[in-house]
Write a protein that holds these residues in place. Structure first.
Motif, PDB file in Angstrom:
ATOM      1  N   GLY A   2       0.798  -1.216   0.000  1.00 44.83           N
ATOM      2  CA  GLY A   2       0.000   0.000   0.000  1.00 44.83           C
ATOM      3  C   GLY A   2       0.830   1.265   0.000  1.00 44.83           C
ATOM      4  O   GLY A   2       1.934   1.304   0.549  1.00 44.83           O
ATOM      5  N   PHE A   3       0.278   2.305  -0.592  1.00 50.43           N
ATOM      6  CA  PHE A   3       0.982   3.585  -0.692  1.00 50.43           C
ATOM      7  C   PHE A   3      -0.003   4.666  -1.138  1.00 50.43           C
ATOM      8  O   PHE A   3      -1.034   4.364  -1.751  1.00 50.43           O
ATOM      9  CB  PHE A   3       2.130   3.501  -1.705  1.00 50.43           C
ATOM     10  N   PRO A   4       0.317   5.926  -0.873  1.00 49.08           N
ATOM     11  CA  PRO A   4      -0.476   7.019  -1.439  1.00 49.08           C
ATOM     12  C   PRO A   4      -0.024   7.286  -2.873  1.00 49.08           C
ATOM     13  O   PRO A   4       1.120   6.992  -3.235  1.00 49.08           O
ATOM     14  CB  PRO A   4      -0.141   8.205  -0.531  1.00 49.08           C
ATOM     15  N   ASN A   5      -0.906   7.833  -3.679  1.00 48.82           N
ATOM     16  CA  ASN A   5      -0.562   8.236  -5.040  1.00 48.82           C
ATOM     17  C   ASN A   5       0.098   9.604  -4.959  1.00 48.82           C
ATOM     18  O   ASN A   5      -0.546  10.603  -4.650  1.00 48.82           O
ATOM     19  CB  ASN A   5      -1.829   8.289  -5.898  1.00 48.82           C
ATOM     20  N   TRP A   6       1.392   9.642  -5.260  1.00 48.31           N
ATOM     21  CA  TRP A   6       2.145  10.901  -5.299  1.00 48.31           C
ATOM     22  C   TRP A   6       2.637  11.125  -6.721  1.00 48.31           C
ATOM     23  O   TRP A   6       3.329  10.265  -7.275  1.00 48.31           O
ATOM     24  CB  TRP A   6       3.350  10.839  -4.373  1.00 48.31           C
ATOM     25  N   TYR A   7       2.307  12.244  -7.302  1.00 44.90           N
ATOM     26  CA  TYR A   7       2.734  12.548  -8.665  1.00 44.90           C
ATOM     27  C   TYR A   7       2.371  11.383  -9.595  1.00 44.90           C
ATOM     28  O   TYR A   7       3.134  10.958 -10.438  1.00 44.90           O
ATOM     29  CB  TYR A   7       4.245  12.847  -8.696  1.00 44.90           C
ATOM     30  N   ASN A   8       1.188  10.813  -9.355  1.00 46.51           N
ATOM     31  CA  ASN A   8       0.660   9.709 -10.166  1.00 46.51           C
ATOM     32  C   ASN A   8       1.485   8.433 -10.065  1.00 46.51           C
ATOM     33  O   ASN A   8       1.447   7.583 -10.965  1.00 46.51           O
ATOM     34  CB  ASN A   8       0.521  10.109 -11.639  1.00 46.51           C
ATOM     35  N   ALA A   9       2.230   8.275  -8.985  1.00 45.99           N
ATOM     36  CA  ALA A   9       3.106   7.114  -8.830  1.00 45.99           C
ATOM     37  C   ALA A   9       3.327   6.837  -7.341  1.00 45.99           C
ATOM     38  O   ALA A   9       2.983   7.659  -6.491  1.00 45.99           O
ATOM     39  CB  ALA A   9       4.448   7.374  -9.515  1.00 45.99           C
ATOM     40  N   PRO A  10       3.896   5.681  -6.992  1.00 46.82           N
ATOM     41  CA  PRO A  10       4.207   5.416  -5.587  1.00 46.82           C
ATOM     42  C   PRO A  10       5.343   6.317  -5.091  1.00 46.82           C
ATOM     43  O   PRO A  10       6.180   6.774  -5.881  1.00 46.82           O
ATOM     44  CB  PRO A  10       4.665   3.948  -5.598  1.00 46.82           C
TER      45      PRO A  10
END
Length: 201
Positions: free
Chosen positions: A112-120
């Motif tokens: 799991g991860f947040p979407n940062w700059y459309n990427a992990p």
């Protein structure tokens, strides 16, 4: 001219169909696995992804591992986005702040991860690239504000080419604190719900 146009159209249609058929599809069902063979690895900055990870842990009984780095990020959103974009474009792979778990113990990794700059976040790439994924399944989950997965699935496939990648779950950040039903339904669809553990243990 008409014949040439028809040939071009046919060639284009064949190319599109071939791309659809040949693109790796997500695993729809995961073979039963004991809770001790399940790892829930997650990166969380604001707590949203952590909330989803803990809901998954309650359902599966798997082990939790938080992916951390020593990078600090500004609280100002534009400044953070600028930093994250630069890290991604540079291919930064920061060392993890805590030792990697013994990955030989696990067959299924819920990542799991947040979407940062459309990427992990780049720490997720460090985790992925530091593991031998042969014979393992990655089950991704993402928290987001606007853009869902972005390029994350392709990024995972590239960073862990030997892994099977299962159907993922995208959770809007506003729903992360009460995602238990969505998590349970998703895990049910994969065959990972309460496998010899979790809520039935």
């Amino acid at each position: 001219m008409k014949v040439g146009g028809i040939l071009i159209a046919v060639a284009l249609a064949v190319t599109i169909v071939w791309a659809f058929v040949s693109y790796p599809r997500p695993a729809e069902f995961i073979q039963a696995v004991a809770p001790e063979r399940i790892l829930i690895a997650y990166y969380s900055q604001s707590g949203h992804t952590e909330a989803v990870a803990k809901a998954i842990q309650q359902e599966t009984g798997g082990d939790l591992y938080r992916i951390r780095t020593n990078i600090s990020y500004p609280k100002n959103a534009p400044a953070m986005q600028s930093q994250v974009k630069a890290e991604y474009n540079e291919g930064l792979r920061p060392p993890l702040a805590e030792p990697m778990p013994d990955m030989s113990r696990y067959d299924v990794v819920l990542l799991g991860f947040p979407n940062w700059y459309n990427a992990p976040p780049v720490g997720v790439f460090t985790f992925l690239e530091g593991t031998d994924w042969k014979g393992k399944t990655v089950v991704p989950f993402v928290t987001y504000g606007l853009s869902g997965w972005g390029s994350s699935i392709d990024d995972i496939r590239e960073a862990a080419p030997n892994a099977a990648v299962a159907k993922g779950l995208a959770v809007h950040a506003s729903q992360a604190g009460h995602c238990r039903k969505a998590v349970a339904s998703w895990l049910d669809s994969l065959g990972l719900d309460a496998i010899q553990g979790g809520r039935n243990r």
